[in-house]
Design an enzyme around this catalytic site. Structure first.
Site, short mmCIF file in Angstrom:
data_model
loop_
_atom_site.label_atom_id
_atom_site.label_comp_id
_atom_site.label_asym_id
_atom_site.label_seq_id
_atom_site.Cartn_x
_atom_site.Cartn_y
_atom_site.Cartn_z
N CYS A 65 0.84 -1.19 0.00
CA CYS A 65 0.00 0.00 0.00
C CYS A 65 0.88 1.25 0.00
CB CYS A 65 -0.89 -0.01 1.24
SG CYS A 65 -2.01 1.36 1.33
N THR A 66 0.61 2.16 -0.89
CA THR A 66 1.35 3.42 -0.86
C THR A 66 0.51 4.45 -0.13
OG1 THR A 66 0.42 3.98 -2.98
CG2 THR A 66 2.59 3.01 -2.98
#
Lengths: 110, 890
Positions: free
Chosen positions: A109-110
């Site tokens: 996840c960014t």
């Protein structure tokens, strides 16, 4: 402890964004000079034709499918046994060849 | 044993059953009618197993088969099929009532039973009829719509054909039915526990009963001798790293020398039946050496506190953010408010338990381990499984997923099933209970926040300081990312010239924090938006006007220093104003009695397209001139199938029925990153647009528009599109927190209208209104569905829900939302096309709950003058606050 997902490295004279395992963030940043530099980091003084064949296969596969090939795809595509494939690169295919070929790590996840 | 005859879906069957056998298990296990679902450990709490027995809707998990001799049973499979659906199934599809689809069969059966006896029910009757049926996705709004539409169909007032959008008409901005909706409505979508796996072993896990301890000994010998047991495995049997990892390899699949959290997995038992596996898992003998338990970040930060992980300090990450000179601005401000806020551990609460299956496909060196589960980042799962299990040839498949809300960003049960299938070389099913599912999954992080907010005499914000500590729990998961997301969006909708923040992430022995809808901003926004109301009151400004006055404007920078050129927030303030003024008037008339009404606001500008984020989607023109999309776009209910299909059909002119999706399988998809962070429409949709543009360019160059035409001129029919979000990198300066932020934003204001019973402390939510500017709307029904579900979750976060590790074990103790807690919802939509979004779109999956909690808390204050600083705002807290009738903090 710094940022855990990205950092900049100077590779082959270029400032390159890599992830926490040293994989290129942007596959488009890769050049053959970067491959040579990353190979040197892994203790490969000069990439052999067999190693280049693997690297090119990885990049072509990735640019077509948008994912890294499995070893069986490499085996089928290059006609090299799994054992020989793994032995070609320090760290094997996943940690060695894929990184030298500039393929990204699967993303979190960014 | 009892001999029983049942007429099931029109066919008589005879069964010889044990007295305790319940109808749910008979339907699922003996008849393989898996449209009837199981969520609540057969406690009758969820209604996912609702079927009709002798004309009445019943929860089949509570029905002993031995007492049903001669009964007539109808399950969802008995209603209709995708080719010949029942009108109720059509209505659920067309009303947009189906998101993840796990509750849908039960809802449909309860609807049928209602409409069979009452062809024209009102809202109250519908809510009563569905009061035992839980849904986490919809806020029940569109389910109630679906019941009403069903009734109209059945009364002959209209038909599905009359209301179905023309499939050959416009594709964007139209609520075409979701491609996956009908198989969910017919109970044919296979969730992991529904997968028919021949000769599978059942797996159970021995879990830690300690919160923090060394493992002195682990004896599996008794368990191995138990009836039906095929084997027991421990950490030594896992050949790889034995680590679940996204950012930090700190979580063992099976405990090695220590356990870090209550419920850590220690041993896996594989047996012929689930009962045998569970019995043997209880026979594994463990001797613990208990260690001090770090219950809070405060305890973990005390000098001399035990270090939880040898390789990482308890304070595992810190990041300041400094913009301007907040100290000076605070000293010079006309008004300052200061307060401490905190939020609870919360469960994302998808209805489906952590079911997973795994098996080996093929033989010898070429055998592939196949793992099927609910993961939302399937290529990352693949990589994690390869590393953790020390086996390269793995395929991960996403089953249909009964909700998610970020929970399955981190792998859970898949590591267990994968390890077991590889070790025993047998197919395995790991279908844990709801209680065990709760104990193994990551949760929403708790935040404690010290806030100061200041403005000038003109009402312009001058400074914001916040010192916040995040309880990481026992494992890192994405803790660092949570901090980055918070800081990227820290200043919310506003222009705040001076910011001074410090974020700290701390390991404790609590359950690991992970991704949860919004993932950081809901917690921080609760604090900021509460402080906004406090400050507005202090300077005597109307809360809506105060927010509009402080909107960021194009050309100004957020707290990271990044400048935005689009910020359509003031227009949203104007859009909601008539509704706000109506609500304030109504509330003013309801202040005198013990039940007082109030109105509260919350806003946010949620980030879309994280810095340097990358998406990849491949398209291929098919021989019949259809189009197949290959991309790992998980869809646990949001409607990503609609998004891909409608965008592709719009851009290519190919009919929607010839747009094919391959999205669930690591062997066939482009890596797309996680279906999290509200990124799928923006990043996957954006990548799809780029792939199709290449295809169309090739067609244009060749002067052809068919597969055959491209082939004849030697042009490829397969193209890969990759959207890369702006931002050279995602790194914030380690000292100032300055740097990039999201490429775009989705803007929202939410308004809560609540009634507080000042005698009981109970809060009744009358209505929540969301005004949103998401850019271009692709599918209005899907957009509304996301907004409704998010508002419902936001209210739960504000008022009821709290996860207490080891105590919260089912949906009752969790205080899951029901039709009894459901409330009215309104949506106001403005569409300002985003210059960088696919067709001008952004994403709304998380935004929708980010500002709900502060809107509710501000409304409680408006109603009765007490402000709650620690969530959830339970009746006890409100009563206690009312008893002291505190003055607003200054």
């Amino acid at each position: 402890m710094g940022d855990l997902s990205q950092r900049f490295c100077t590779i082959a004279g270029k400032e390159i964004l890599v992830d926490n395992e040293g994989f290129l963030w942007h596959v488009e940043d890769w050049t053959e000079e970067i491959a040579d530099a990353l190979a040197l980091e892994c203790g490969i003084e000069r990439l052999t034709d067999a190693q280049w064949a693997v690297i090119r296969f990885l990049r072509n596969y990735f640019s077509y499918y948008g994912r890294a090939p499995m070893n069986r795809d490499l085996k089928a595509g290059l006609g090299i046994s799994l054992l020989n494939l793994e032995a070609l690169f320090p760290g094997g295919i996943r940690h060695g060849a894929r990184r030298i070929a500039g393929l990204p790590n699967p993303k979190s996840c960014t | 044993m009892n001999k029983v005859k049942l007429k099931i879906n029109g066919v008589w069957h005879q069964f010889i059953v044990e007295p305790g056998r319940v109808l749910l298990d008979l339907l699922r296990e003996d008849l393989r009618l898996t449209g009837t679902k199981q969520s609540c450990d057969r406690k009758g709490q969820c209604g996912a197993c609702t079927v009709i027995v002798n004309g009445k809707a019943v929860r089949s998990c509570l029905q002993k088969v031995s007492r049903l001799d001669g009964a007539e049973v109808i399950t969802v499979e008995g209603l209709g099929t995708p080719d010949n659906p029942h009108l109720i199934q059509e209505a659920y599809v067309l009303a947009g009532a189906i998101q993840c689809g796990f509750c849908t069969p039960g809802m449909i059966m309860a609807t049928k039973a209602l409409l069979d006896r009452n062809p024209d029910p009102d809202d109250r009757e519908i809510k009563k009829a569905l009061e035992h049926n839980l849904c986490r996705c919809t806020g029940y709004i569109k389910i109630i719509d679906a019941v009403k539409l069903s009734a109209r169909f059945l009364r002959g007032e209209t038909t599905p054909d009359a209301i179905r959008p023309d499939p050959n008409g416009p594709k964007i901005g139209v609520s075409h039915p979701r491609p996956s909706a009908m198989i969910k409505a017919c109970g044919l979508a296979e969730f992991a526990a529904d997968i028919k796996l021949q000769n599978a072993l059942e797996v159970a896990v021995t879990r830690s009963t300690e919160h923090h301890a060394r493992l002195l000994s682990l004896d599996t010998s008794e368990a191995e001798k138990m009836p039906g047991v095929v084997g027991v495995m421990t950490a030594k049997d896992i050949k790889g790293s034995n680590r679940i990892k996204i950012l930090v390899a700190d979580q063992p699949i099976l405990a090695e020398e220590k356990v870090y959290c209550l419920g850590d997995a220690i041993a896996i038992v594989a047996a012929r039946t689930k009962e045998e596996a569970l019995a043997a898992s209880a026979a594994v003998k463990i001797v613990y050496d208990p260690l001090p338990v770090l219950k809070t970040p405060g305890e973990a930060l005390v000098t001399g506190a035990i270090q939880l992980h040898a390789d990482w300090p308890n304070l595992c990450y810190r990041q300041p953010q400094i913009k301007g000179d907040a100290k000076k601005a605070l000293a010079e401000s006309a008004a300052v408010v200061e307060a401490d806020f905190s939020t609870q551990i919360n469960h994302q609460a998808p209805l489906e338990p952590e079911a997973t299956v795994a098996y080996m496909e093929g033989e010898g060196e070429d055998a592939q381990l196949v793992v099927v589960g609910r993961g939302i980042n399937i290529h990352q799962y693949l990589a994690n499984l390869q590393e953790a299990l020390g086996y390269e040839n793995i395929r991960y498949e996403e089953a249909f997923s009964g909700g998610n809300f970020g929970q399955k960003l981190a792998m859970t049960s898949e590591a267990i099933s994968g390890a077991a299938a590889l070790h025993f070389r047998r197919p395995v099913r790991y279908i844990p209970s709801l209680a065990e599912s709760m104990i193994m999954t990551s949760k929403r992080h708790t935040f404690t926040m010290k806030v100061r907010l200041a403005c000038g005499a003109d009402g312009k914000l001058a400074a914001f300081t916040i010192d916040f500590i995040i309880d990481n729990g026992a494992y890192h998961i994405i803790g660092t990312t949570i901090i980055k997301r918070v800081l990227w969006m820290l200043s919310g909708s506003y222009n705040i010239p001076n910011v001074d923040a410090l974020a700290r992430l701390v390991y404790t022995n609590n359950p690991a924090g992970g991704a949860a809808r919004g993932a950081g901003p809901p917690q921080i926004t609760f604090a900021l938006e509460s402080a906004m109301d406090m400050l507005a009151e202090k300077i005597g400004m109307d809360p809506l006007e105060f927010r509009r006055t402080n909107s960021l404007l194009p050309g100004q920078s957020v707290s990271t220093g990044m400048v935005y050129d689009q910020w359509p927030f003031p227009e949203l303030c104007d859009a909601i104003r008539p509704t706000y003024e109506r609500a304030k008037r109504e509330a003013a008339a309801l202040k005198d009695g013990p039940v007082k009404r109030g109105v509260g606001l919350g806003t946010h500008a949620f980030g879309i397209g994280g810095p340097a984020d990358v998406g990849r989607v491949a398209v291929e023109l098919d021989p019949d001139n259809g189009l197949t999309i290959f991309a790992a776009v998980a869809d646990p209910g949001e409607g990503n199938d609609s998004m891909l299909t409608q965008i592709a059909s719009h851009l290519t002119g190919i009919p929607m029925e010839k747009i094919r999706l391959v999205t669930r399988d690591t062997d066939r998809t482009a890596g797309m990153g996680p279906a999290a962070a509200s990124r799928m429409t923006y990043m996957a949709g954006g990548s799809l647009v780029l792939a199709i543009e290449q295809l169309k360019q090739a067609m244009k160059e060749a002067g052809v528009d068919t597969y055959e035409g491209l082939k004849n001129v030697g042009k490829p029919v397969h193209y890969l599109g990759s959207k890369i979000a702006e931002g050279k990198e995602a790194i914030l300066d380690p000292e100032t927190g300055q740097g990039p932020s999201f490429e775009s934003r989705v803007h929202a204001i939410q308004m809560a209208e609540v009634e507080v019973n000042t005698e009981t402390g109970e809060v009744h939510v009358v209505r929540v209104t969301t005004a949103v500017d998401p850019g271009t709307v692709i599918n209005p029904q899907n957009l509304e569905g996301q907004l409704h579900g998010g508002m419902d979750q936001g209210v739960g976060f504000a008022l009821r829900e709290e996860y207490i590790h080891g105590e919260t074990k089912d949906w009752f103790t969790f205080k899951f939302p029901t039709t009894k807690t459901a409330f009215d919802m309104d949506v106001i939509i403005r569409q300002t096309p985003r210059t960088k979004g696919p067709l001008g779109a952004t994403g709304v999956g998380e935004m929708t709950m980010v500002c709900t909690a502060p809107a509710v808390i501000n409304a409680i204050y408006d109603a009765c003058g007490v402000r709650i600083y620690d969530l959830p705002a339970t009746p006890d807290k409100i009563k206690a606050a009312l008893a002291t009738q505190e003055k607003p903090l200054t």
